[in-house]
Design a protein around this motif. Sequence first.
Motif, PDB file in Angstrom:
ATOM      1  N   PRO A  18       0.583   8.126   1.916  1.00 12.14           N
ATOM      2  CA  PRO A  18      -0.580   7.235   1.865  1.00 12.14           C
ATOM      3  C   PRO A  18      -1.822   7.930   2.444  1.00 12.14           C
ATOM      4  O   PRO A  18      -1.709   8.679   3.418  1.00 12.14           O
ATOM      5  N   CYS A  19      -3.003   7.666   1.836  1.00 15.16           N
ATOM      6  CA  CYS A  19      -4.206   8.447   2.170  1.00 15.16           C
ATOM      7  C   CYS A  19      -4.728   8.161   3.570  1.00 15.16           C
ATOM      8  O   CYS A  19      -5.354   9.007   4.188  1.00 15.16           O
ATOM      9  N   GLY A  20      -4.478   6.934   4.081  1.00 15.35           N
ATOM     10  CA  GLY A  20      -4.921   6.618   5.436  1.00 15.35           C
ATOM     11  C   GLY A  20      -6.360   6.162   5.528  1.00 15.35           C
ATOM     12  O   GLY A  20      -6.795   5.715   6.593  1.00 15.35           O
ATOM     13  N   VAL A  21      -7.139   6.262   4.457  1.00 14.80           N
ATOM     14  CA  VAL A  21      -8.559   5.912   4.546  1.00 14.80           C
ATOM     15  C   VAL A  21      -8.974   4.809   3.568  1.00 14.80           C
ATOM     16  O   VAL A  21     -10.058   4.247   3.710  1.00 14.80           O
ATOM     17  N   CYS A  22      -8.149   4.478   2.599  1.00 10.07           N
ATOM     18  CA  CYS A  22      -8.559   3.423   1.658  1.00 10.07           C
ATOM     19  C   CYS A  22      -8.437   2.066   2.357  1.00 10.07           C
ATOM     20  O   CYS A  22      -7.849   1.944   3.427  1.00 10.07           O
ATOM     21  N   CYS A  46      -1.315   1.837  -1.070  1.00 14.27           N
ATOM     22  CA  CYS A  46      -2.417   2.805  -1.047  1.00 14.27           C
ATOM     23  C   CYS A  46      -3.051   2.877  -2.440  1.00 14.27           C
ATOM     24  O   CYS A  46      -2.363   2.744  -3.453  1.00 14.27           O
ATOM     25  N   VAL A  47      -4.356   3.100  -2.466  1.00 13.20           N
ATOM     26  CA  VAL A  47      -5.062   3.224  -3.736  1.00 13.20           C
ATOM     27  C   VAL A  47      -4.417   4.310  -4.608  1.00 13.20           C
ATOM     28  O   VAL A  47      -4.424   4.220  -5.837  1.00 13.20           O
ATOM     29  N   CYS A  86      -4.777   1.050   3.160  1.00 12.80           N
ATOM     30  CA  CYS A  86      -4.194   1.834   4.262  1.00 12.80           C
ATOM     31  C   CYS A  86      -4.753   1.387   5.614  1.00 12.80           C
ATOM     32  O   CYS A  86      -4.012   1.194   6.573  1.00 12.80           O
TER      33      CYS A  86
HETATM   34 ZN   LIG Z   1      -4.660   4.739   1.031  1.00 12.98          ZN
END
Ligand SMILES: [Zn+2]
Length: 213
Positions: free
Chosen positions: A71-75, A63-64, A78
Amino acid sequence: MSGALYNRYRPATFSQVVGQEHVTGALMQALRTGRLHHAYLFSGPRGCGKTSSARILAASLNCVNGPTPEPCGVCEQCVSIRGGVSMDVTEIDAASHGLVDDARDLRERAFFAPASARFKVFVVDEAHMVTAAAFNALLKVVEEPPSYLKFVFATTEPDKVIATIRSRTHHYAFRLVPPGVLRDHLTSVCAQEGVDVDPAVLPLVVRAGAGSV
Ligand SMILES: [Zn+2]
Protein backbone atom coordinates in the motif's frame (compact mmCIF):
# COMPACT_ATOMS: atom_id res chain seq x y z
CA MET A 1 6.67 10.15 24.43
CA SER A 2 6.44 6.38 24.27
CA GLY A 3 2.99 6.70 22.68
CA ALA A 4 4.42 8.98 19.99
CA LEU A 5 7.30 6.59 19.40
CA TYR A 6 4.92 3.67 19.25
CA ASN A 7 2.87 5.40 16.57
CA ARG A 8 5.89 6.58 14.63
CA TYR A 9 7.20 3.02 14.38
CA ARG A 10 3.85 1.33 13.90
CA PRO A 11 4.40 -0.59 10.65
CA ALA A 12 2.61 0.82 7.60
CA THR A 13 3.47 -2.03 5.24
CA PHE A 14 3.85 -5.78 5.65
CA SER A 15 7.58 -5.51 5.01
CA GLN A 16 7.86 -3.27 8.10
CA VAL A 17 6.20 -5.83 10.40
CA VAL A 18 9.06 -7.23 12.44
CA GLY A 19 9.66 -10.96 12.77
CA GLN A 20 6.41 -12.30 11.22
CA GLU A 21 7.61 -13.09 7.70
CA HIS A 22 5.76 -16.44 7.65
CA VAL A 23 2.50 -14.47 7.95
CA THR A 24 3.29 -11.27 6.08
CA GLY A 25 4.91 -13.15 3.19
CA ALA A 26 1.82 -15.33 2.76
CA LEU A 27 -0.53 -12.33 2.94
CA MET A 28 1.55 -10.39 0.41
CA GLN A 29 1.55 -13.37 -1.94
CA ALA A 30 -2.23 -13.68 -1.59
CA LEU A 31 -2.64 -9.99 -2.41
CA ARG A 32 -0.29 -10.31 -5.37
CA THR A 33 -2.17 -13.28 -6.84
CA GLY A 34 -5.67 -12.19 -5.84
CA ARG A 35 -6.23 -15.32 -3.72
CA LEU A 36 -8.06 -13.53 -0.96
CA HIS A 37 -10.30 -14.98 1.72
CA HIS A 38 -13.24 -13.21 3.21
CA ALA A 39 -12.49 -14.02 6.85
CA TYR A 40 -9.14 -14.24 8.63
CA LEU A 41 -8.07 -15.25 12.12
CA PHE A 42 -4.86 -13.57 13.33
CA SER A 43 -3.61 -15.23 16.51
CA GLY A 44 -0.54 -14.64 18.63
CA PRO A 45 0.92 -12.90 21.66
CA ARG A 46 0.29 -9.23 22.42
CA GLY A 47 2.54 -6.77 20.60
CA CYS A 48 3.38 -9.02 17.67
CA GLY A 49 1.63 -7.01 14.99
CA LYS A 50 -1.84 -8.55 14.70
CA THR A 51 -3.80 -5.29 14.79
CA SER A 52 -1.20 -3.47 12.73
CA SER A 53 -1.37 -6.27 10.16
CA ALA A 54 -5.17 -6.08 10.10
CA ARG A 55 -4.92 -2.36 9.29
CA ILE A 56 -2.23 -3.03 6.69
CA LEU A 57 -4.43 -5.67 5.09
CA ALA A 58 -7.31 -3.15 5.00
CA ALA A 59 -5.00 -0.55 3.42
CA SER A 60 -3.63 -3.13 0.96
CA LEU A 61 -7.16 -3.93 -0.17
CA ASN A 62 -8.28 -0.32 -0.39
CA CYS A 63 -5.16 1.60 -1.51
CA VAL A 64 -5.71 3.58 -4.71
CA ASN A 65 -3.16 1.18 -6.24
CA GLY A 66 -4.77 -1.87 -4.66
CA PRO A 67 -5.39 -4.55 -3.97
CA THR A 68 -1.63 -4.50 -3.59
CA PRO A 69 0.97 -6.10 -1.28
CA GLU A 70 2.60 -2.63 -0.98
CA PRO A 71 0.00 0.00 0.00
CA CYS A 72 1.29 3.48 -0.97
CA GLY A 73 0.77 5.03 2.47
CA VAL A 74 -0.16 8.45 1.08
CA CYS A 75 -3.52 8.09 -0.67
CA GLU A 76 -6.74 9.02 1.11
CA GLN A 77 -7.58 5.38 1.89
CA CYS A 78 -4.12 4.53 3.24
CA VAL A 79 -4.00 7.64 5.43
CA SER A 80 -7.49 7.27 6.91
CA ILE A 81 -7.07 3.53 7.55
CA ARG A 82 -3.67 4.00 9.17
CA GLY A 83 -5.08 6.78 11.34
CA GLY A 84 -7.99 4.57 12.40
CA VAL A 85 -10.59 7.03 11.04
CA SER A 86 -11.82 5.23 7.92
CA MET A 87 -15.62 4.96 7.70
CA ASP A 88 -15.21 1.56 6.07
CA VAL A 89 -12.74 -0.09 8.44
CA THR A 90 -14.34 -0.85 11.78
CA GLU A 91 -12.36 -2.11 14.79
CA ILE A 92 -14.38 -3.67 17.59
CA ASP A 93 -13.11 -4.96 20.90
CA ALA A 94 -15.09 -8.08 21.79
CA ALA A 95 -13.72 -7.98 25.36
CA SER A 96 -15.53 -4.76 26.29
CA HIS A 97 -18.82 -5.44 24.56
CA GLY A 98 -19.36 -9.20 24.57
CA LEU A 99 -20.38 -8.37 21.04
CA VAL A 100 -24.04 -9.38 21.04
CA ASP A 101 -25.44 -5.90 20.34
CA ASP A 102 -22.44 -5.07 18.19
CA ALA A 103 -22.93 -8.23 16.18
CA ARG A 104 -26.47 -7.20 15.26
CA ASP A 105 -25.24 -3.71 14.44
CA LEU A 106 -22.41 -5.12 12.33
CA ARG A 107 -24.79 -7.45 10.55
CA GLU A 108 -26.95 -4.50 9.55
CA ARG A 109 -24.00 -2.41 8.47
CA ALA A 110 -22.64 -5.30 6.44
CA PHE A 111 -25.42 -4.86 3.92
CA PHE A 112 -24.46 -1.30 3.05
CA ALA A 113 -21.77 -0.96 0.42
CA PRO A 114 -18.55 0.81 1.50
CA ALA A 115 -18.79 4.62 1.80
CA SER A 116 -15.63 5.33 -0.16
CA ALA A 117 -13.39 2.26 0.02
CA ARG A 118 -13.27 -0.77 -2.26
CA PHE A 119 -13.76 -3.14 0.70
CA LYS A 120 -15.39 -2.82 4.06
CA VAL A 121 -13.23 -4.45 6.73
CA PHE A 122 -14.49 -5.49 10.18
CA VAL A 123 -11.66 -6.12 12.64
CA VAL A 124 -12.78 -7.96 15.77
CA ASP A 125 -10.16 -7.82 18.54
CA GLU A 126 -10.11 -10.29 21.44
CA ALA A 127 -12.09 -12.68 19.26
CA HIS A 128 -11.94 -15.39 21.96
CA MET A 129 -14.47 -13.24 23.88
CA VAL A 130 -17.06 -13.47 21.12
CA THR A 131 -19.90 -15.61 22.43
CA ALA A 132 -21.68 -18.26 20.40
CA ALA A 133 -24.87 -16.15 20.58
CA ALA A 134 -23.08 -13.12 19.21
CA PHE A 135 -21.41 -15.07 16.49
CA ASN A 136 -24.71 -16.67 15.48
CA ALA A 137 -25.99 -13.18 14.69
CA LEU A 138 -23.04 -12.80 12.33
CA LEU A 139 -22.83 -16.34 11.03
CA LYS A 140 -24.69 -15.84 7.82
CA VAL A 141 -22.77 -12.74 6.85
CA VAL A 142 -19.44 -14.45 7.63
CA GLU A 143 -20.44 -17.51 5.62
CA GLU A 144 -21.84 -15.67 2.64
CA PRO A 145 -20.58 -12.12 2.84
CA PRO A 146 -21.25 -9.47 0.23
CA SER A 147 -18.27 -9.30 -2.14
CA TYR A 148 -17.07 -6.01 -0.60
CA LEU A 149 -16.80 -7.34 2.97
CA LYS A 150 -13.79 -8.81 4.80
CA PHE A 151 -13.48 -9.95 8.42
CA VAL A 152 -10.33 -10.09 10.51
CA PHE A 153 -10.68 -11.77 13.91
CA ALA A 154 -7.66 -11.18 16.17
CA THR A 155 -6.91 -13.06 19.37
CA THR A 156 -4.21 -13.87 21.89
CA GLU A 157 -5.99 -17.16 22.68
CA PRO A 158 -6.88 -19.05 19.50
CA ASP A 159 -7.78 -22.20 21.47
CA LYS A 160 -10.61 -20.30 23.14
CA VAL A 161 -12.08 -18.96 19.92
CA ILE A 162 -15.36 -20.76 19.29
CA ALA A 163 -15.09 -23.49 16.69
CA THR A 164 -17.70 -21.90 14.42
CA ILE A 165 -15.36 -18.93 13.95
CA ARG A 166 -12.20 -21.00 13.65
CA SER A 167 -13.67 -23.27 11.00
CA ARG A 168 -14.81 -20.34 8.86
CA THR A 169 -11.61 -18.32 8.92
CA HIS A 170 -8.19 -18.60 7.36
CA HIS A 171 -5.80 -18.84 10.30
CA TYR A 172 -2.46 -16.98 10.48
CA ALA A 173 -0.40 -17.56 13.64
CA PHE A 174 1.86 -14.68 14.71
CA ARG A 175 4.80 -15.62 16.94
CA LEU A 176 6.92 -14.13 19.66
CA VAL A 177 9.75 -12.19 18.01
CA PRO A 178 13.18 -13.83 18.55
CA PRO A 179 15.65 -11.80 20.69
CA GLY A 180 18.12 -11.27 17.83
CA VAL A 181 15.44 -9.79 15.59
CA LEU A 182 14.19 -7.54 18.41
CA ARG A 183 17.74 -6.38 19.14
CA ASP A 184 18.34 -5.44 15.50
CA HIS A 185 15.02 -3.62 15.34
CA LEU A 186 15.79 -1.72 18.56
CA THR A 187 19.23 -0.77 17.25
CA SER A 188 17.70 0.60 14.08
CA VAL A 189 15.05 2.60 16.00
CA CYS A 190 17.77 4.09 18.24
CA ALA A 191 19.83 5.01 15.16
CA GLN A 192 16.83 6.67 13.48
CA GLU A 193 16.09 8.61 16.68
CA GLY A 194 19.75 9.63 17.00
CA VAL A 195 19.91 8.05 20.45
CA ASP A 196 23.26 6.80 21.69
CA VAL A 197 22.77 3.57 23.64
CA ASP A 198 25.29 1.55 25.59
CA PRO A 199 25.22 -1.86 23.84
CA ALA A 200 24.98 -3.52 27.26
CA VAL A 201 21.51 -2.01 27.67
CA LEU A 202 19.98 -3.60 24.58
CA PRO A 203 19.74 -7.20 25.90
CA LEU A 204 17.95 -5.90 29.01
CA VAL A 205 15.36 -4.08 26.92
CA VAL A 206 14.97 -7.08 24.63
CA ARG A 207 14.41 -9.35 27.62
CA ALA A 208 11.88 -6.94 29.15
CA GLY A 209 10.05 -6.91 25.81
CA ALA A 210 9.66 -10.68 26.07
CA GLY A 211 9.17 -11.19 22.34
CA SER A 212 6.85 -8.24 21.84
CA VAL A 213 7.82 -5.32 19.61
ZN1 LIG B 1 -2.58 4.03 -0.81
